[in-house]
Design a protein around this motif. Structure first.
Motif, mmCIF file in Angstrom:
data_model
loop_
_atom_site.group_PDB
_atom_site.id
_atom_site.type_symbol
_atom_site.label_atom_id
_atom_site.label_comp_id
_atom_site.label_asym_id
_atom_site.label_seq_id
_atom_site.Cartn_x
_atom_site.Cartn_y
_atom_site.Cartn_z
ATOM 1 N N GLN A 228 62.895 27.341 34.397
ATOM 2 C CA GLN A 228 63.347 27.712 35.735
ATOM 3 C C GLN A 228 63.155 26.545 36.707
ATOM 4 O O GLN A 228 62.114 25.892 36.701
ATOM 5 N N THR A 230 63.070 24.947 40.668
ATOM 6 C CA THR A 230 62.716 25.344 42.031
ATOM 7 C C THR A 230 62.872 24.163 42.977
ATOM 8 O O THR A 230 63.005 23.019 42.549
ATOM 9 N N ASP A 242 69.044 32.140 35.704
ATOM 10 C CA ASP A 242 68.019 32.353 34.680
ATOM 11 C C ASP A 242 68.231 31.297 33.595
ATOM 12 O O ASP A 242 69.231 31.322 32.885
ATOM 13 N N HIS A 243 67.283 30.383 33.483
ATOM 14 C CA HIS A 243 67.437 29.278 32.532
ATOM 15 C C HIS A 243 66.976 29.675 31.131
ATOM 16 O O HIS A 243 66.108 29.045 30.513
#
Length: 324
Positions: A228, A230, A242-243
């Motif tokens: 994820q 950020t 959503d990775h």
């Protein structure tokens, strides 16, 4: 009569001088053209008079290693080396867990070799998992502000905007490369992004690290890694995705596209120009195009080509300012 002859002498001298300068410029252009037009299986370095075949495994084994150039990064170790009288860079895997990334970077470099937006390949040895590139003494993009501030003659606001143009020209090349639409993934913060670029002898940015440049296939999307992401530097769609690297993200629309690169452009350009004393002069010109880059709807962001065109227009406008 003397004055008339003197005038003719001056005119003759000027014409000869102009002719000589023209010839020199033509020669320089021919040399530059020659330097930049070696075939993909050849290279030429500064100081060489002709293209040389890419170094073989035996030649690479005989390179003189001088010192290690990097400590960070998980994919490769980088060494300053010497071939004959020329400095070059030798790269080999640091961690076999990332050997696929290393090989991917080399394969892309082989395919794109010869373009002036990309680091120059000097040789490779597949059986040793080693390759060699040109050496750029200015280092990577993290040095850019220090180098600009140390050269007050070259450090104009015009030059800094040229570097912004230089960066979007790299993106434009990646997004329209001969091997497909590439996304500059390894760029989750400004420091990481700049570390992927080198500053060449002409003080232009070139793409150096090609390990993480996924190709967007037709009607598909990509993910920049399986963790994820950020931070405000990356695009909203990257933060919201959503990775999970399941096989369906490419065709399900759960990934993203090259417009994640466009989101970052204002931050990169502002980093380059904001410390210059005439920074405020260009804010007015950059405002609209940078606002478009930060559009939440990625489809509404400009393309890299549109950015290239706009930056060139802004540079033309800056030429009308006598105080720059």
């Amino acid at each position: 009569m003397y004055a008339l002859l003197n005038n003719y002498s001056i005119m003759f001298h000027c014409n000869i001088t102009y002719f000589c300068i023209s010839i020199i410029i033509m020669i320089d252009l021919i040399i530059c053209s020659h330097v930049n037009n070696c075939s993909k299986d050849h290279f030429i370095l500064k100081g060489m008079s002709s293209c040389n075949p890419l170094l073989t495994c035996d030649e690479i084994k005989n390179l003189t290693l001088i010192r290690k150039l990097n400590d960070e990064g998980n994919v490769k170790d980088i060494f300053l080396s010497k071939w004959k009288e020329y400095y070059v860079v030798l790269l080999k895997p640091k961690n076999l867990d990332y050997i696929e990334d290393f090989e991917n970077g080399l394969n892309i470099l082989k395919l794109l070799n010869g373009d002036n937006h990309i680091i120059k390949l000097v040789g490779y040895c597949d059986k040793l998992n080693i390759y060699v590139t040109e050496y750029q003494k200015n280092g990577d993009g993290r040095n850019i502000l220090k180098l600009l501030s140390s050269n007050s003659t070259n450090d104009t606001i015009y030059k800094r905007v040229e570097l912004c143009l230089n960066y979007v020209e790299i993106l434009n090349y990646l997004h329209n490369s001969p091997i497909g639409q590439l996304v500059f993934c390894d760029s989750n913060d400004i420091v990481k992004l700049l570390s992927q670029l080198l500053i060449d002898n002409d003080f232009k940015l070139i793409m150096n690290d090609l390990d993480a440049l996924p190709v967007i296939k037709s009607n598909e999307t990509i993910l920049c890694g399986c963790r994820q992401l950020t931070g405000n530097f990356i695009a909203p769609e990257q933060r919201e995705t959503d990775h999970n690297c399941s096989n369906d993200y490419r065709t399900s629309g759960k990934g993203y596209n090259e417009k994640v690169d466009i989101w970052k452009v204002p931050d990169v350009c502002n980093y380059i120009i904001k410390s210059h004393e005439q920074y405020k002069v260009v804010i007015y010109y950059l405002f609209n195009i940078h606002k478009q880059c930060k559009n939440i709807n990625f489809d509404q962001r400009p393309s890299a080509q549109e950015l290239v065109d706009e930056y060139k227009y802004i540079l033309r406008q800056l030429l009308t300012h006598d105080d720059l």
